[in-house]
Design a protein around this motif. Structure first.
Motif, PDB file in Angstrom:
ATOM      1  N   ALA A 134       0.841  -1.203   0.000  1.00  0.00           N
ATOM      2  CA  ALA A 134       0.000   0.000   0.000  1.00  0.00           C
ATOM      3  C   ALA A 134       0.876   1.252   0.000  1.00  0.00           C
ATOM      4  O   ALA A 134       0.628   2.203  -0.759  1.00  0.00           O
ATOM      5  N   THR A 140       2.514   1.648  -3.493  1.00  0.00           N
ATOM      6  CA  THR A 140       1.599   2.150  -4.527  1.00  0.00           C
ATOM      7  C   THR A 140       1.290   3.622  -4.298  1.00  0.00           C
ATOM      8  O   THR A 140       1.237   4.410  -5.259  1.00  0.00           O
ATOM      9  N   ALA A 141       1.112   4.019  -3.047  1.00  0.00           N
ATOM     10  CA  ALA A 141       0.870   5.444  -2.770  1.00  0.00           C
ATOM     11  C   ALA A 141       2.069   6.275  -3.243  1.00  0.00           C
ATOM     12  O   ALA A 141       1.898   7.366  -3.797  1.00  0.00           O
ATOM     13  N   GLU A 176      -6.980  11.300  -5.389  1.00  0.00           N
ATOM     14  CA  GLU A 176      -6.702   9.866  -5.217  1.00  0.00           C
ATOM     15  C   GLU A 176      -5.350   9.665  -4.536  1.00  0.00           C
ATOM     16  O   GLU A 176      -5.205   8.836  -3.633  1.00  0.00           O
ATOM     17  N   SER A 177      -4.365  10.427  -4.992  1.00  0.00           N
ATOM     18  CA  SER A 177      -3.012  10.288  -4.436  1.00  0.00           C
ATOM     19  C   SER A 177      -2.997  10.662  -2.950  1.00  0.00           C
ATOM     20  O   SER A 177      -2.420   9.945  -2.116  1.00  0.00           O
ATOM     21  N   ALA A 211      -4.713   7.963  -0.905  1.00  0.00           N
ATOM     22  CA  ALA A 211      -3.906   6.737  -0.809  1.00  0.00           C
ATOM     23  C   ALA A 211      -2.799   6.925   0.230  1.00  0.00           C
ATOM     24  O   ALA A 211      -2.537   6.038   1.053  1.00  0.00           O
ATOM     25  N   ALA A 251      -6.451  -1.529   2.913  1.00  0.00           N
ATOM     26  CA  ALA A 251      -5.508  -0.608   2.254  1.00  0.00           C
ATOM     27  C   ALA A 251      -4.781  -1.311   1.118  1.00  0.00           C
ATOM     28  O   ALA A 251      -4.602  -0.756   0.031  1.00  0.00           O
ATOM     29  N   TRP A 299      -7.446  -1.712  -1.810  1.00  0.00           N
ATOM     30  CA  TRP A 299      -7.987  -0.555  -2.540  1.00  0.00           C
ATOM     31  C   TRP A 299      -6.882   0.316  -3.140  1.00  0.00           C
ATOM     32  O   TRP A 299      -6.949   0.700  -4.300  1.00  0.00           O
ATOM     33  N   VAL A 300      -5.889   0.620  -2.339  1.00  0.00           N
ATOM     34  CA  VAL A 300      -4.821   1.490  -2.852  1.00  0.00           C
ATOM     35  C   VAL A 300      -4.140   0.815  -4.053  1.00  0.00           C
ATOM     36  O   VAL A 300      -3.936   1.440  -5.102  1.00  0.00           O
ATOM     37  N   ARG A 357      -6.288   0.650  -7.253  1.00  0.00           N
ATOM     38  CA  ARG A 357      -6.425   1.929  -7.949  1.00  0.00           C
ATOM     39  C   ARG A 357      -5.158   2.322  -8.710  1.00  0.00           C
ATOM     40  O   ARG A 357      -5.172   3.222  -9.550  1.00  0.00           O
ATOM     41  N   GLN A 407     -10.806   6.854   4.012  1.00  0.00           N
ATOM     42  CA  GLN A 407     -10.039   7.888   3.312  1.00  0.00           C
ATOM     43  C   GLN A 407     -10.700   9.252   3.492  1.00  0.00           C
ATOM     44  O   GLN A 407     -10.035  10.256   3.763  1.00  0.00           O
TER      45      GLN A 407
END
Ligand SMILES: Cc1cc2nc3c(=O)[nH]c(=O)nc-3n(C[C@H](O)[C@H](O)[C@H](O)COP(=O)(O)OP(=O)(O)OC[C@H]3O[C@@H](n4cnc5c(N)ncnc54)[C@H](O)[C@@H]3O)c2cc1C
Length: 560
Positions: A304, A307-308, A348-349, A352, A394, A397-398, A401, A511
């Motif tokens: 997670a 990816t963030a 979104e960023s 995340a 987390a 979903w993160v 996306r 979030q």
């Protein structure tokens, strides 16, 4: 002779020489929420390095000159060594120098939250070397179940040095570790493992076994040791498998070949066979799955976080490019429709980043880390429930996306986004990397099913209710969504086909609640109105009336 036909204009300069920590307002605001007393000097130092030309060049070279397997030496003896480009080693050295691996377990000043922020920042320069870094971080809680091994290996696992020499641990200053679960016939369902373990005796490291079988995925095979699963008489068990044995001979781990992967090119992922390799039991025989999942839960956190970090990198590149490139008489960033896309990506960023860091805080609070001590005292039991809930949510979903995000950010660069240009096209590298965090360490369905398991445990609804309490009344869409999610969890009426939907809904309300606490109203309101109750399928569908300029301005990769 003159070949010049034209002047090159209207192309963007590379994003370089920016302190990526100082330039990341959403990350700094999340840290201010989760670790208000954190001295960010170390992160500032890392931010300058990862935004600089030197590490960016190493990242390009490490991904262009990919690892090479040498199974035998020139006279036919097995050596099972993987050779990396010097830039790979340079990146590993920087990551370990900054303590992105085992340091939080050492009880020093580096909290889980600070390490998590550093891990995200490093992702913005190169993410594939973070595979062995993450595994070396995640292994400690599982390894503690064998106190002798933990005593022998723990200090070198947490050393802020990198020692790439292929030699026994006793002669090295620092070590790294990996993990081996996945076999050909089953990865998610590790109960299908056929690799077997036969007990051989007892020595200073505990119960010793001989392991025979294979692993179909075995990343970072030049790590000094691995936790692996194998079938022992009492069932699937967790073993410590070193590359070198205490008597300074090579263990019988044969690297069959390296995988040709879509992305993650700087990292080596191998297929291996164990030919009666020596290994030591970690935890109890027959309890291998929960034992190794103590490690897997933490690598899921890193998926997670990673990816963030990749999202933030892609967003920064998109903002930086569109702020320079002109089309139809304006800079792209001034075009109203592009503003909608960029602002939506920024939401979104930021969301995340917030969710991944909240999970890191739950790890800190349940491991008695530094952030836990500085923040207001919390109920540790509730944090344990949040950690159990947040890990699959987390990761699911993160990471899910990530790929859509990378595609949209790439499109902001037009054709240049799709082109690698001798490894310099960073956006293409991000795009190839993105799906990986969603697949490894438990793919999306496995995470959604794990959420259902988490709901069967302690009182998740109560913990979630308390978590959302500070944001109650902040936005009608959040109130509605939170009530719906809590109702579903309370009534335990979720069936397997609905598990992904629930994981998404839990992620979104969490979030939104986090953005309420850390972000300006423009960000929070746009997030609630675009994500809660009305799932948007692509980016750039924000409704009229949002303050796109404020959202974009906040996300710009500019130092204050
Ligand atoms: C580059 C790379 C490096 C890797 N490195 C390592 C490593 O170092 N060590 C290691 O152990 N593994 C490693 N892996 C393996 C990775 O963890 C597995 O690929 C992953 O866990 C999925 O397992 P699988 O490939 O066997 O797919 P499967 O288990 O066959 O799953 C296929 C699909 O089915 C879904 N699925 C499975 N069960 C269910 C169910 N009950 N209901 C609904 N859907 C389900 C999964 O979500 C997935 O989408 C690596 C993978 C990659 C790509």
């Amino acid at each position: 002779m003159k070949f010049t036909t034209h002047e090159v204009t209207n192309q963007s300069r590379p994003l370089q020489g920016v302190n990526l920590f100082l330039a990341n307002q959403p990350l700094r605001d999340a840290l201010a929420l989760f670790a208000p007393n954190l001295d960010t000097a170390r992160l500032q130092c890392l931010g300058a390095e990862v935004g600089g030309a030197e590490l960016q060049t190493h990242a390009r070279l490490a991904n262009t000159h990919t690892p090479v397997l040498h199974s035998h030496d020139s006279v036919g003896r097995r050596i099972d060594e993987v050779e990396f480009h010097p830039s790979y080693h340079a990146l590993m050295a920087r990551a370990l120098h900054h303590g992105l691996h085992g340091t939080p377990w050492r009880g020093g000043p580096l909290s889980q939250v600070e390490r998590a922020a550093g891990f995200m920042l490093f992702t913005e320069v190169e993410s594939s070397v973070l595979c062995p870094v993450s595994m070396s971080y995640a292994v400690t809680p599982a390894l503690r179940s064998n106190p002798a091994l933990h005593a022998a290996w723990g200090p070198k696992l947490a050393a802020q040095e990198y020692d790439p020499r292929f030699m026994p641990m006793a002669d090295k200053t620092a070590v790294t570790m990996g993990m081996g679960m996945t076999e050909k016939q089953g990865g998610s369902d590790v109960r299908a493992n056929t690799t077997r373990a036969e007990r051989e005796g007892v020595d200073a490291w505990g119960e010793r076994y001989r392991i025979t079988g294979h692993k179909w995925f075995f990343s970072a095979p030049m790590c000094d040791a691995f936790l692996v699963l194998a079938q022992a008489p009492a069932g699937l068990s967790c073993f410590f498998l070193p590359r070198w044995l205490p008597d300074h001979t090579l263990n019988a781990i044969h690297i069959q070949r390296l995988k040709h992967k879509l992305g993650n090119h700087a990292n080596a992922s191998s297929e291996v066979e164990f030919h009666g390799a020596e290994a030591w039991l970690v935890g109890e025989e027959g309890r291998g799955v929960p034992q190794i999942l103590a490690m897997g839960a933490l690598t899921r956190l890193d998926c997670a976080l990673g990816t963030a970090g990749l999202m933030r990198q892609a967003l920064s590149l998109a903002l930086h490019h569109t702020a320079q490139r002109q089309a139809f008489g304006k800079r792209l960033i001034e075009q109203p429709l592009m503003k909608n896309v960029l602002a939506d990506l920024a939401l979104e960023s930021e969301a995340a980043t917030a969710l991944a860091l909240r999970l890191a805080l739950a790890v800190d609070r349940t491991e008695h880390g530094a952030a836990a001590q500085e923040a207001a005292p919390r109920d540790e039991g509730r944090e344990a429930v949040m950690r159990r809930l947040l890990t699959p949510v987390a990761k699911f979903w993160v990471c899910k996306r990530g790929s859509a995000f990378a595609q949209e950010a790439m499109e902001c660069l037009g054709g240049n986004g799709y082109v690698e240009a001798a490894g310099e096209g960073v956006m293409a590298r991000i795009y190839r990397e993105m799906p990986l965090n969603s697949i490894w360490e438990g793919a999306a369905n496995i995470m959604a099913l794990d959420l259902l398991r988490a709901l069967r445990g302690a009182d998740v609804a109560a913990a979630l209710n308390l978590e959302l309490a500070p944001s109650r009344g902040a936005h009608p869409a959040l109130d509605r969504s939170a009530a719906a999610v809590l109702h579903q969890i309370d009534h335990a009426d979720i069936t397997e086909p609905q598990a992904r939907r629930l994981a998404r809904d839990v992620a979104l309300v969490l979030q939104a609640a986090l953005l309420h606490r850390q972000s300006p109203t423009a960000v929070f309101a746009a997030f609630c109105e675009s994500r809660l109750g009305a799932a948007s399928d692509i980016f750039g569908l924000l409704g009229a009336g949002h303050d796109l300029d404020t959202i974009i301005q906040r996300a710009m990769p500019w130092e204050p």
